[in-house]
Write a protein that holds these residues in place. Sequence first.
Motif, mmCIF file in Angstrom:
data_model
loop_
_atom_site.group_PDB
_atom_site.id
_atom_site.type_symbol
_atom_site.label_atom_id
_atom_site.label_comp_id
_atom_site.label_asym_id
_atom_site.label_seq_id
_atom_site.Cartn_x
_atom_site.Cartn_y
_atom_site.Cartn_z
ATOM 1 N N GLY A 220 0.823 -1.202 0.000
ATOM 2 C CA GLY A 220 0.000 0.000 0.000
ATOM 3 C C GLY A 220 0.855 1.248 0.000
ATOM 4 N N LEU A 221 0.245 2.356 -0.417
ATOM 5 C CA LEU A 221 0.964 3.631 -0.522
ATOM 6 C C LEU A 221 0.004 4.759 -0.187
ATOM 7 C CD1 LEU A 221 3.855 4.551 -1.564
ATOM 8 C CD2 LEU A 221 2.669 5.239 -3.655
ATOM 9 N N SER A 222 0.505 5.780 0.465
ATOM 10 C CA SER A 222 -0.317 6.962 0.729
ATOM 11 C C SER A 222 -0.687 7.650 -0.576
ATOM 12 C CB SER A 222 0.453 7.944 1.623
ATOM 13 O OG SER A 222 -0.195 9.199 1.662
ATOM 14 N N VAL A 290 8.941 6.506 -7.829
ATOM 15 C CA VAL A 290 8.542 7.122 -6.562
ATOM 16 C C VAL A 290 9.588 8.148 -6.138
ATOM 17 C CG1 VAL A 290 7.916 6.705 -4.150
ATOM 18 C CG2 VAL A 290 7.349 5.009 -5.901
ATOM 19 N N ALA A 291 9.110 9.279 -5.639
ATOM 20 C CA ALA A 291 10.017 10.341 -5.172
ATOM 21 C C ALA A 291 10.501 9.999 -3.768
ATOM 22 C CB ALA A 291 9.299 11.687 -5.197
ATOM 23 N N GLU A 310 12.008 2.430 -11.214
ATOM 24 C CA GLU A 310 10.720 2.368 -11.894
ATOM 25 C C GLU A 310 9.878 1.225 -11.332
ATOM 26 O OE1 GLU A 310 9.051 1.371 -16.343
ATOM 27 O OE2 GLU A 310 10.874 2.605 -16.189
ATOM 28 N N VAL A 311 8.618 1.529 -11.009
ATOM 29 C CA VAL A 311 7.711 0.541 -10.418
ATOM 30 C C VAL A 311 6.293 0.771 -10.951
ATOM 31 C CG1 VAL A 311 9.017 0.223 -8.265
ATOM 32 C CG2 VAL A 311 7.341 2.075 -8.427
ATOM 33 N N TRP A 312 5.385 -0.095 -10.551
ATOM 34 C CA TRP A 312 3.970 0.077 -10.870
ATOM 35 C C TRP A 312 3.278 0.897 -9.784
ATOM 36 C CZ3 TRP A 312 1.587 -0.735 -15.267
ATOM 37 C CH2 TRP A 312 2.046 -1.715 -16.167
ATOM 38 N N LEU A 313 2.517 1.890 -10.181
ATOM 39 C CA LEU A 313 1.583 2.562 -9.280
ATOM 40 C C LEU A 313 0.186 2.082 -9.645
ATOM 41 C CD1 LEU A 313 0.844 4.746 -7.150
ATOM 42 C CD2 LEU A 313 0.687 6.384 -9.055
ATOM 43 N N VAL A 314 -0.557 1.572 -8.661
ATOM 44 C CA VAL A 314 -1.877 1.001 -8.902
ATOM 45 C C VAL A 314 -2.901 1.712 -8.029
ATOM 46 C CG1 VAL A 314 -3.251 -1.121 -8.929
ATOM 47 C CG2 VAL A 314 -0.777 -1.229 -9.339
ATOM 48 N N TYR A 325 -4.332 3.166 -2.867
ATOM 49 C CA TYR A 325 -3.200 3.225 -3.788
ATOM 50 C C TYR A 325 -2.119 2.245 -3.344
ATOM 51 C CZ TYR A 325 -5.617 7.231 -5.591
ATOM 52 O OH TYR A 325 -6.577 8.028 -6.145
ATOM 53 N N TYR A 326 -1.416 1.702 -4.344
ATOM 54 C CA TYR A 326 -0.418 0.669 -4.103
ATOM 55 C C TYR A 326 0.768 0.896 -5.033
ATOM 56 C CZ TYR A 326 -4.815 -1.448 -2.517
ATOM 57 O OH TYR A 326 -6.029 -1.656 -1.927
ATOM 58 N N VAL A 327 1.883 0.283 -4.670
ATOM 59 C CA VAL A 327 3.062 0.335 -5.512
ATOM 60 C C VAL A 327 3.694 -1.059 -5.504
ATOM 61 C CG1 VAL A 327 4.609 1.099 -3.654
ATOM 62 C CG2 VAL A 327 5.142 1.690 -6.018
ATOM 63 N N SER A 328 4.216 -1.477 -6.664
ATOM 64 C CA SER A 328 4.747 -2.844 -6.779
ATOM 65 C C SER A 328 5.915 -2.879 -7.760
ATOM 66 C CB SER A 328 3.640 -3.796 -7.262
ATOM 67 O OG SER A 328 4.169 -5.082 -7.524
ATOM 68 N N ASN A 329 6.862 -3.765 -7.470
ATOM 69 C CA ASN A 329 7.984 -3.960 -8.394
ATOM 70 C C ASN A 329 7.795 -5.204 -9.260
ATOM 71 O OD1 ASN A 329 8.447 -5.978 -6.492
ATOM 72 N ND2 ASN A 329 10.664 -5.674 -6.432
#
Length: 432
Positions: A220-222, A290-291, A310-314, A325-329
């Motif tokens: 998960g991501l803020s 992601v910053a 570089e990753v996926w933002l979902v 919101y989520y982030v994944s490699n």
Amino acid sequence: MDVDWQADLDRWLAPFVAALRHKTRARMCPAYIAGLIGPGDRKSVQPMAARAGEVGYDQLHHFVAAGVWDSAPLEAALLKEADGLVGDDAGFLVIDDTALPKKGRHSVGVAPQYASSLGKTANCQSLVSVTLASREVPVMVGLRLFLPESWTDDPERMARAGVPKDRQTALTKPEIAIEEIDRVIASGAHFGCVLADSGYGSSGPFRQALSERSLLWAVGLSRRQNVYPADVDLIFPVATTGRRRQYHIPDRSPVSAEVMLSGEKWQKISWRRGTKGRLTCLFAARRVRVADGHKHRMLDNRMQCMPGDEVWLVGERRSTGEQKYYVSNLPADASLKLLAATIKARWVCEQAHQQLKEELGLDHFEGRSWTGLHRHALMTMIAYAFLQSRRLKAAGRKKKSRRTTATTEHASHQAGHPRPLRTAATQAMPPL
């Protein structure tokens, strides 16, 4: 559960009893776990001892709260059994936390703190949980207490609660989680991807630690987390006045995760079948950076984080209007359905938390010490693993052959086998 469960338990516990290497403890461990599994609403020491009859309260209390024995061999035995049940290179290691509501201030780690299971701040103990899962069947393998500042700033208070010297330091939940992940990796247990909510995923050091261990992850991501588009370039602007710049800077400013996905095409995705039919939500995804890199001072004197890998933002839009919101490699060629199925596989830890509390008394321990709490938690996890082993056996499920590499197949395995194990994944634990 049939009447032969206790004889089955004694056989199943053989590796754990052997790890204790002590005749009296070899009696207390099965008695304690049988007490957790057996009938009765309250699973604290006194009522369990009263129901057992053969074991006294003093003996059972001494075993869990004061006995001099090392829990590490039992933890290792639990990981081995869990790996045999659900370990799979296409499976998951789920990181989360769970709260145990408490009154007073003397129980180790208790403090007013946010409890996600309650959805509010409450006086409670908060434990970082680690769950090994595959095919929607969870087996919890780790519960570690988080100590808030009101405890780590008070050495005398920690000493009174028996907090070991090597744990009397301030650790964040992500830091505790990384320690636990390293323990699971060292055990040789099989999993393909680490899952966690935004309480962990919003930590840049946590994500970076996972990547440093060559792990796949989806966390998960803020919504406020700043991100750059994947094609952001780093430029070296020529200063017209003053000293020459020493570092490259991005050619664009970052925006929040929420803004980055606001203009994307959102698609309805179904990831598994629930009790009321297919589960669906709207999802969108794009490649970003992601910053969360090192900070540089920009031309307008602002401090700005540089782009990371570089990753996926979902993004997920639920029928209630809630957005997550989520982030994944996961690899760049991963499909949106694959991303969604991976992210949503985290739900199994919530099922495990609920059953550990409602059926096995995880939150019933009445002692105040660090040792007692962690041993009680360990006993509940062993009991849960035993019940899962019986349910898998009863359902006739056979483990699929393990894959040799952890690739994107780990999530397609989940998406391609959406039907849950009825007795383990969709129903409460059966009464004995």
